[in-house]
Structures are given as structure tokens and as C-alpha cells.
Design a protein around this motif. Structure first.
Motif, short mmCIF file in Angstrom:
data_model
loop_
_atom_site.label_atom_id
_atom_site.label_comp_id
_atom_site.label_asym_id
_atom_site.label_seq_id
_atom_site.Cartn_x
_atom_site.Cartn_y
_atom_site.Cartn_z
N ASN A 38 0.84 -1.19 0.23
CA ASN A 38 -0.05 -0.03 -0.11
C ASN A 38 0.73 1.43 -0.04
O ASN A 38 1.94 1.19 0.40
N LYS A 62 -3.51 3.44 -2.38
CA LYS A 62 -3.98 2.24 -3.02
C LYS A 62 -3.35 1.28 -2.04
O LYS A 62 -2.35 1.15 -1.68
N SER A 91 -8.17 -5.17 -4.70
CA SER A 91 -7.35 -3.73 -4.86
C SER A 91 -8.08 -2.46 -4.63
O SER A 91 -9.27 -2.61 -4.91
N THR A 93 -8.63 1.57 -4.15
CA THR A 93 -7.88 2.79 -4.30
C THR A 93 -8.91 3.92 -3.85
O THR A 93 -10.22 3.78 -3.65
#
Length: 194
Positions: A38, A62, A91, A93
């Protein structure tokens, strides 16, 4: 920026009572290979304007998560054999913008502004039953999914000091739109909170 590579292993021994004695009944284990990374970036710009200050804040973050979990089982005298595997890749974001103006007052300040936040999660969960050399797909219906959330939050905040007394008050109007999409369908929701 943070990167993590980690392996976790858990062993289980299950016992049962047999004529008043504990007897080993089953062996089990779980192994997880975990990779995570991250990072976050933040920037803030401020300019004096009139009797106050205008500020612009930008942020981006992220987080990526890759986990492979394998389950093993065996009888008390047998070697452990893999019985199930789950692969979880996700994932996240997050992007944000804050625009505000602060008016300087005699005893404090009045701040007006708006926050914008855009969050996204992409996920892929795959599950398999293992029978010897054969893999049987056991992936849940929404194993592949995407979640989008957008927020727009205007706010006002007042703070002041009167001698030893500090006063702070504010209002925030949060508006949120959420969209969820997966193999089994999609859904949306919007709501507001003052």
C-alpha cells in the motif's frame, strides 16, 4: 509505501473421548501466503485570499492484497493432504479532494468547504475443492466484484477561543452514491446524512 510478504501456518489436532481417554481423531492445517502493498500520497496548497486563506488538499491511496490459503486434512495416522484452496485478490483505491476557505475572525475562524472522495474496490475470490490431482471450482456467485463509492460533502466549521473557553461547532452534509457489480448482478444505493 509499505510492502508485506508473510506466511502463516496453523496446525490443528482434534481429539475425541474413547472409554474415558482422549484419542487423536483428526489432523488439519491451514497455510496462507500473503502479499500486500500500500502507498499514499498527500499534497496541500494554501494561499492567502482577502481576510482569510484558501486551501486545496489532494490525496491518493492504494492497497493491494493477494492471499492464497490452502487447507489440509488427514486421519491420525495419515499424511496431510490438501483439500481446499482459496485465492483472494483485491485492490482498493481512494482519491480525495478538499477545497476550503477560512475566514479569520476576531476570536477564531469560520471555515467553508467541500470534500470529494472516490473509493473503488476490485475483488476476485476463487475457491477450489481439491481431490487428489483434481481441482473442482467452488467459487462463490459474486467471486468477481467491483464496488464504487463517491461522496460529496459540503461543510462549515466555526471555532473560537474566549479566554480559557474554546468553542467549536460545525455542520456537514454527506452525500454518498454506492454501486456494486458482480457476477450475480448489480445494485446501487444513494443516501444523505446531515
Amino acid at each position: 509505501f509499505v510492502r508485506t510478504d508473510r506466511t502463516e501456518h496453523e496446525n490443528v489436532q482434534a481429539f475425541e473421548m474413547d472409554d474415558g481417554a482422549l484419542v487423536l481423531d483428526e489432523l488439519a492445517a491451514q497455510a496462507e501466503d500473503i502479499e500486500q502493498q500500500n502507498y499514499a500520497l498527500d499534497a496541500r496548497f494554501a494561499l492567502p485570499v482577502g481576510a482569510g486563506k484558501t486551501a486545496l488538499e489532494l490525496s491518493y491511496a492504494k492497497f493491494e492484497d493477494d492471499i492464497v490459503a490452502t487447507e489440509f486434512e488427514a486421519g491420525p495416522e495419515d499424511p496431510l493432504e490438501a483439500t481446499a484452496r482459496e485465492i483472494n485478490d483485491s485492490s482498493d483505491t481512494e482519491s480525495g479532494i478538499t477545497l476550503s476557505h477560512t475566514f479569520e475572525l476576531n476570536n477564531g475562524a469560520l471555515k467553508l468547504g467541500v470534500d470529494y472522495l472516490d473509493k473503488n474496490r476490485d475483488g476476485n475470490v476463487s475457491a477450489f475443492e481439491i481431490d487428489g490431482e483434481d481441482l473442482e471450482d467452488d467459487t462463490p456467485p459474486n467471486g468477481i466484484y467491483e464496488i464504487d463509492e463517491q461522496r460529496l460533502d459540503p461543510f462549515v466549521k466555526y471555532h473560537a477561543r474566549y479566554g480559557a473557553l474554546a468553542v467549536e461547532a460545525g455542520l456537514r452534509f454527506e452525500t454518498t452514491d454506492v454501486d456494486v457489480r458482480g457476477d450475480a448482478g448489480s445494485a446501487s444505493r444513494s443516501y444523505e446524512i446531515l
